[in-house]
Design a protein around this motif. Structure first.
Motif, PDB file in Angstrom:
ATOM      1  N   THR A  89       0.846  -1.186   0.000  1.00  0.00           N
ATOM      2  CA  THR A  89       0.000   0.000   0.000  1.00  0.00           C
ATOM      3  C   THR A  89       0.882   1.236   0.000  1.00  0.00           C
ATOM      4  O   THR A  89       1.756   1.377   0.867  1.00  0.00           O
ATOM      5  N   THR A  90       0.674   2.106  -0.975  1.00  0.00           N
ATOM      6  CA  THR A  90       1.366   3.389  -1.018  1.00  0.00           C
ATOM      7  C   THR A  90       0.485   4.461  -0.404  1.00  0.00           C
ATOM      8  O   THR A  90      -0.663   4.643  -0.833  1.00  0.00           O
ATOM      9  N   ILE A  91       1.013   5.156   0.626  1.00  0.00           N
ATOM     10  CA  ILE A  91       0.364   6.372   1.115  1.00  0.00           C
ATOM     11  C   ILE A  91       0.876   7.493   0.229  1.00  0.00           C
ATOM     12  O   ILE A  91       2.056   7.842   0.258  1.00  0.00           O
ATOM     13  N   ALA A  92       0.001   8.040  -0.600  1.00  0.00           N
ATOM     14  CA  ALA A  92       0.413   8.916  -1.687  1.00  0.00           C
ATOM     15  C   ALA A  92       1.089  10.188  -1.194  1.00  0.00           C
ATOM     16  O   ALA A  92       0.804  10.698  -0.105  1.00  0.00           O
ATOM     17  N   ASN A  93       2.000  10.697  -2.043  1.00  0.00           N
ATOM     18  CA  ASN A  93       2.672  11.955  -1.733  1.00  0.00           C
ATOM     19  C   ASN A  93       1.672  13.116  -1.786  1.00  0.00           C
ATOM     20  O   ASN A  93       0.616  13.025  -2.410  1.00  0.00           O
ATOM     21  N   ARG A  94       2.050  14.215  -1.146  1.00  0.00           N
ATOM     22  CA  ARG A  94       1.206  15.417  -1.130  1.00  0.00           C
ATOM     23  C   ARG A  94       1.972  16.596  -1.711  1.00  0.00           C
ATOM     24  O   ARG A  94       1.774  17.753  -1.321  1.00  0.00           O
ATOM     25  N   ALA A  95       2.873  16.289  -2.640  1.00  0.00           N
ATOM     26  CA  ALA A  95       3.718  17.319  -3.239  1.00  0.00           C
ATOM     27  C   ALA A  95       2.916  18.181  -4.211  1.00  0.00           C
ATOM     28  O   ALA A  95       1.770  17.859  -4.575  1.00  0.00           O
ATOM     29  N   GLU A  96       3.538  19.246  -4.664  1.00  0.00           N
ATOM     30  CA  GLU A  96       2.922  20.115  -5.651  1.00  0.00           C
ATOM     31  C   GLU A  96       2.694  19.340  -6.941  1.00  0.00           C
ATOM     32  O   GLU A  96       3.485  18.467  -7.297  1.00  0.00           O
ATOM     33  N   SER A  97       1.627  19.665  -7.622  1.00  0.00           N
ATOM     34  CA  SER A  97       1.308  18.953  -8.868  1.00  0.00           C
ATOM     35  C   SER A  97       2.180  19.474 -10.010  1.00  0.00           C
ATOM     36  O   SER A  97       1.801  20.380 -10.757  1.00  0.00           O
ATOM     37  N   LYS A  98       3.364  18.895 -10.107  1.00  0.00           N
ATOM     38  CA  LYS A  98       4.302  19.211 -11.172  1.00  0.00           C
ATOM     39  C   LYS A  98       4.892  17.908 -11.688  1.00  0.00           C
ATOM     40  O   LYS A  98       4.683  16.844 -11.117  1.00  0.00           O
ATOM     41  N   TYR A  99       5.644  17.990 -12.789  1.00  0.00           N
ATOM     42  CA  TYR A  99       6.265  16.796 -13.355  1.00  0.00           C
ATOM     43  C   TYR A  99       7.491  16.378 -12.547  1.00  0.00           C
ATOM     44  O   TYR A  99       8.602  16.252 -13.061  1.00  0.00           O
ATOM     45  N   THR A 100       7.297  16.155 -11.257  1.00  0.00           N
ATOM     46  CA  THR A 100       8.343  15.638 -10.379  1.00  0.00           C
ATOM     47  C   THR A 100       7.938  14.213 -10.002  1.00  0.00           C
ATOM     48  O   THR A 100       7.370  13.975  -8.934  1.00  0.00           O
ATOM     49  N   TYR A 101       8.210  13.291 -10.899  1.00  0.00           N
ATOM     50  CA  TYR A 101       7.734  11.918 -10.745  1.00  0.00           C
ATOM     51  C   TYR A 101       8.340  11.238  -9.519  1.00  0.00           C
ATOM     52  O   TYR A 101       9.527  11.389  -9.231  1.00  0.00           O
ATOM     53  N   TYR A 102       7.513  10.464  -8.829  1.00  0.00           N
ATOM     54  CA  TYR A 102       7.961   9.660  -7.700  1.00  0.00           C
ATOM     55  C   TYR A 102       8.265   8.244  -8.175  1.00  0.00           C
ATOM     56  O   TYR A 102       7.480   7.647  -8.917  1.00  0.00           O
ATOM     57  N   SER A 103       9.389   7.721  -7.709  1.00  0.00           N
ATOM     58  CA  SER A 103       9.831   6.375  -8.101  1.00  0.00           C
ATOM     59  C   SER A 103       9.998   5.483  -6.882  1.00  0.00           C
ATOM     60  O   SER A 103      10.970   4.731  -6.767  1.00  0.00           O
ATOM     61  N   ARG A 104       9.067   5.561  -5.983  1.00  0.00           N
ATOM     62  CA  ARG A 104       9.089   4.723  -4.770  1.00  0.00           C
ATOM     63  C   ARG A 104       8.404   3.405  -5.122  1.00  0.00           C
ATOM     64  O   ARG A 104       7.203   3.224  -4.911  1.00  0.00           O
ATOM     65  N   ASN A 105       9.211   2.485  -5.641  1.00  0.00           N
ATOM     66  CA  ASN A 105       8.618   1.374  -6.370  1.00  0.00           C
ATOM     67  C   ASN A 105       9.435   0.105  -6.249  1.00  0.00           C
ATOM     68  O   ASN A 105      10.426   0.038  -5.518  1.00  0.00           O
ATOM     69  N   ILE A 106       9.006  -0.892  -7.003  1.00  0.00           N
ATOM     70  CA  ILE A 106       9.798  -2.093  -7.256  1.00  0.00           C
ATOM     71  C   ILE A 106      10.348  -1.949  -8.664  1.00  0.00           C
ATOM     72  O   ILE A 106       9.599  -1.989  -9.641  1.00  0.00           O
ATOM     73  N   ALA A 107      11.649  -1.718  -8.767  1.00  0.00           N
ATOM     74  CA  ALA A 107      12.297  -1.495 -10.060  1.00  0.00           C
ATOM     75  C   ALA A 107      12.960  -2.783 -10.516  1.00  0.00           C
ATOM     76  O   ALA A 107      13.839  -3.315  -9.827  1.00  0.00           O
ATOM     77  N   ILE A 108      12.538  -3.281 -11.658  1.00  0.00           N
ATOM     78  CA  ILE A 108      13.117  -4.517 -12.198  1.00  0.00           C
ATOM     79  C   ILE A 108      14.173  -4.139 -13.222  1.00  0.00           C
ATOM     80  O   ILE A 108      13.868  -3.544 -14.260  1.00  0.00           O
ATOM     81  N   ARG A 109      15.431  -4.478 -12.918  1.00  0.00           N
ATOM     82  CA  ARG A 109      16.570  -4.150 -13.770  1.00  0.00           C
ATOM     83  C   ARG A 109      17.359  -5.398 -14.137  1.00  0.00           C
ATOM     84  O   ARG A 109      18.536  -5.334 -14.467  1.00  0.00           O
ATOM     85  N   ARG A 110      16.715  -6.539 -14.096  1.00  0.00           N
ATOM     86  CA  ARG A 110      17.346  -7.825 -14.370  1.00  0.00           C
ATOM     87  C   ARG A 110      16.483  -8.605 -15.337  1.00  0.00           C
ATOM     88  O   ARG A 110      15.252  -8.579 -15.231  1.00  0.00           O
ATOM     89  N   SER A 111      17.106  -9.318 -16.261  1.00  0.00           N
ATOM     90  CA  SER A 111      16.359 -10.151 -17.194  1.00  0.00           C
ATOM     91  C   SER A 111      15.984 -11.477 -16.536  1.00  0.00           C
ATOM     92  O   SER A 111      16.583 -11.894 -15.546  1.00  0.00           O
ATOM     93  N   ASN A 112      14.958 -12.125 -17.139  1.00  0.00           N
ATOM     94  CA  ASN A 112      14.463 -13.408 -16.639  1.00  0.00           C
ATOM     95  C   ASN A 112      13.947 -13.285 -15.206  1.00  0.00           C
ATOM     96  O   ASN A 112      14.512 -13.836 -14.261  1.00  0.00           O
ATOM     97  N   VAL A 113      12.840 -12.562 -15.076  1.00  0.00           N
ATOM     98  CA  VAL A 113      12.189 -12.355 -13.783  1.00  0.00           C
ATOM     99  C   VAL A 113      10.707 -12.696 -13.909  1.00  0.00           C
ATOM    100  O   VAL A 113      10.062 -12.329 -14.897  1.00  0.00           O
ATOM    101  N   ILE A 114      10.180 -13.393 -12.921  1.00  0.00           N
ATOM    102  CA  ILE A 114       8.735 -13.624 -12.815  1.00  0.00           C
ATOM    103  C   ILE A 114       8.251 -12.988 -11.519  1.00  0.00           C
ATOM    104  O   ILE A 114       8.747 -13.298 -10.434  1.00  0.00           O
TER     105      ILE A 114
END
Length: 546
Positions: A243-268
């Motif tokens: 569950t992400t408790i959403a940010n309350r930042a200003e509405s601008k193109y400042t993307y949030y990347s608080r995530n699961i980042a997949i940077r490896r091949s062959n992943v399920i």
């Protein structure tokens, strides 16, 4: 002697890890108890007692609680989670979340690097984005122990080239760019000056290109080319209720990347759930909770995701725009599949932005998915949507190869929208079979199957094409709710309202469709399918009907 050897190997691993700012973990094994601490530079120091090392290796697994995670939903557990994975990566151990635990992850800049199989199970993870030190820092990175390296001696490449003159340690993912040529010069409210010509493809150790994902550009000059070895073993990540408790930042193109980042091949990635709470009347957009980049052969299945609120800001053209905010993002990736995936909110609710955004991809698949959107911004080479239902934002794409839609229900404004901000280009074919199209989700509208626009006055950095051939077999158009002056659905929308006779001149040619094949196309309104609301533009298209 054994202890000295282990300590020495730990130091070597620790040195390699601290070169990666995303992890920043130092591991030791001293005759003290197992504990973790953070030094003044933010480095995470992990000491595992020799007794615990032996125990963990014997059972082949570690849990977050083994490294001090409380799992009470209040204590920030990110250091314990990162430490657990760092040790597991070193010893090639499975990581399991504690059954029934709720892990709170606050705004500290700390990323847990996953390099071994991980079972989140039924555990819950609360990611609090209300006060974040670094919005660009992922919570988890699924990474490889192998590193990319520069390729030497390759000065040029050709579109559809089958082999490159290189000897590699194994199958590799090749990324190439030419900064002297700009493609995808965007038009409209988010206009820009384009991006460097980029391609990504897979080659084996002899340099043979996987022609299922071919090279799509000619590179007369190369400014950068790298090779990333592909992990042969599949890495499995299962379960987890996030569950992400959403940010309350200003509405601008400042993307949030608080995530699961997949940077490896062959992943399920199997059985994950992600929900969003705390969205208010403003906030910054998200760049994808599942963020897949620079990899190949990734499958996300049996997963439940959540669309984000649509917020508005001022775009690059100085006018108000809606900001894209994604729960799935795929960039510079090949052979990525979404199987049996859905979302928590209504796929037809226009309050939420469409769930997927992608760039520079090849061979994307939706299979048995119920999602609000499929989208390819800066091109996709080959895409398939089957056995799926797509909601209010439908199918949006530009690219090349074959775009296949089958056994699916599409509820967007058009059946397929060729994105006008990138020239409404598709260099290849479109195949639609055994589908239902509900224009605009059933709201009154004049329906068209293929949407887009191109005035021929903007340079997108490439020649723009309409699909050379469009094949439509067994399509039912549910246009029962239509305007009073409705004349029936059209194959093509009005791509250029000004092109009504031969006097109109395009500065940049837009290559029209050569042939449309129609078989068993029916309408709820009973009205016949016409070629376009602008028949002049498509007068030379051959229509083959049954």
């Amino acid at each position: 002697m054994l202890l000295m050897f282990f300590l020495f190997s730990c130091v070597i691993v620790a040195q390699g890890q601290t070169e990666r700012p995303s992890e920043n973990v130092v591991i030791t094994s001293e005759n003290n108890k197992t504990r973790i601490r953070t030094n003044e530079n933010g480095e995470l120091h992990v000491n595992i007692s020799p007794k615990d090392v032996s125990k963990f290796k014997a059972i082949g697994m570690v849990r977050y609680s083994d490294f001090g995670a409380k799992g009470d939903g209040k204590t920030d557990d990110i250091d314990a989670i990162a430490a657990t994975h760092a040790f597991a990566n070193q010893q090639s151990l499975l990581v399991k979340a504690d059954k029934g635990a709720t892990y709170y992850i606050g705004g500290k800049e700390r990323t847990a690097v996953i390099q071994t199989d991980t079972d989140f199970g039924t555990a819950a993870f609360i990611i609090d984005d209300t006060e974040v030190q670094n919005r660009n820092a992922s919570v988890f990175i699924v990474g490889s122990s192998m590193r990319a390296f520069n390729l030497e001696g390759i000065a040029s490449l050709k579109r559809n080239q089958e082999k490159i003159k290189v000897s590699l340690p194994g199958t590799c993912l090749i990324t190439v760019s030419n900064s002297h040529i700009k493609r995808y010069i965007r038009f409209g409210l988010n206009q820009n000056n384009g991006s460097s010509q980029t391609d990504i493809f897979v080659v084996d150790k002899q340099g043979n290109v996987d022609m299922d994902a071919p090279i799509i550009w000619d590179f007369h000059q190369i400014t950068e080319i790298t090779a990333l070895p592909i992990d042969e073993k599949t890495l499995n990540i299962t379960g987890g209720h996030f569950t992400t408790i959403a940010n309350r930042a200003e509405s601008k193109y400042t993307y949030y990347s608080r995530n699961i980042a997949i940077r490896r091949s062959n992943v399920i990635l199997d059985g994950l759930e992600h929900r969003v709470t705390g969205e208010g009347d403003h906030g910054a957009p998200y760049g994808g909770f599942i963020n897949i980049r620079d990899c190949s052969y990734v499958t996300v299945k049996n997963t439940i995701l959540t669309g984000h609120f649509t917020y508005r800001t001022i775009g690059s053209a100085g006018k108000p725009v809606s900001m894209g905010s994604y729960d799935i993002s795929v960039n510079r990736a090949l052979n990525v599949s979404f199987v049996n995936c859905s979302q928590t909110n209504d796929i037809n609710d226009r309050m939420y932005w469409g769930i997927l955004g992608s760039n520079y991809c090849k061979n994307l698949l939706y299979d048995n998915c119920t999602l609000s959107r499929f989208d390819a911004h800066m091109g996709v080479a080959n895409a398939t949507i089957r056995n799926s239902t797509l909601g209010h934002m439908g199918i949006n794409a530009i690219g090349s190869g074959i775009l296949t839609v089958e056994n699916s229900t599409i509820r967007g404004r058009t059946l397929i929208n060729l994105r006008s901000d990138y020239g409404s280009t598709w260099q290849g074919e479109i195949v639609i079979r055994n589908c239902i199209f509900v224009p605009a989700g059933g709201r009154p509208t004049s329906a068209s199957l293929i949407g887009g626009s191109n005035s021929g006055q903007h340079d997108f950095g490439y020649t723009c094409y309409m699909p050379e051939r469009i094949t439509i077999e067994a399509l039912h158009i549910d246009d029962s709710n239509h305007p009073e002056d409705y004349q029936g659905p059209a194959i093509f929308a009005n791509f250029n309202t000004q092109m009504t006779d031969d006097s109109y001149q395009e500065k940049f040619s837009y290559v029209r469709t050569r042939e449309v094949i129609l078989r068993n196309v029916t309408t709820a309104s009973g009205k016949d399918l016409k070629i376009s609301f602008n028949p002049f533009m498509f007068k030379d298209v051959k229509i083959d009907t049954d």
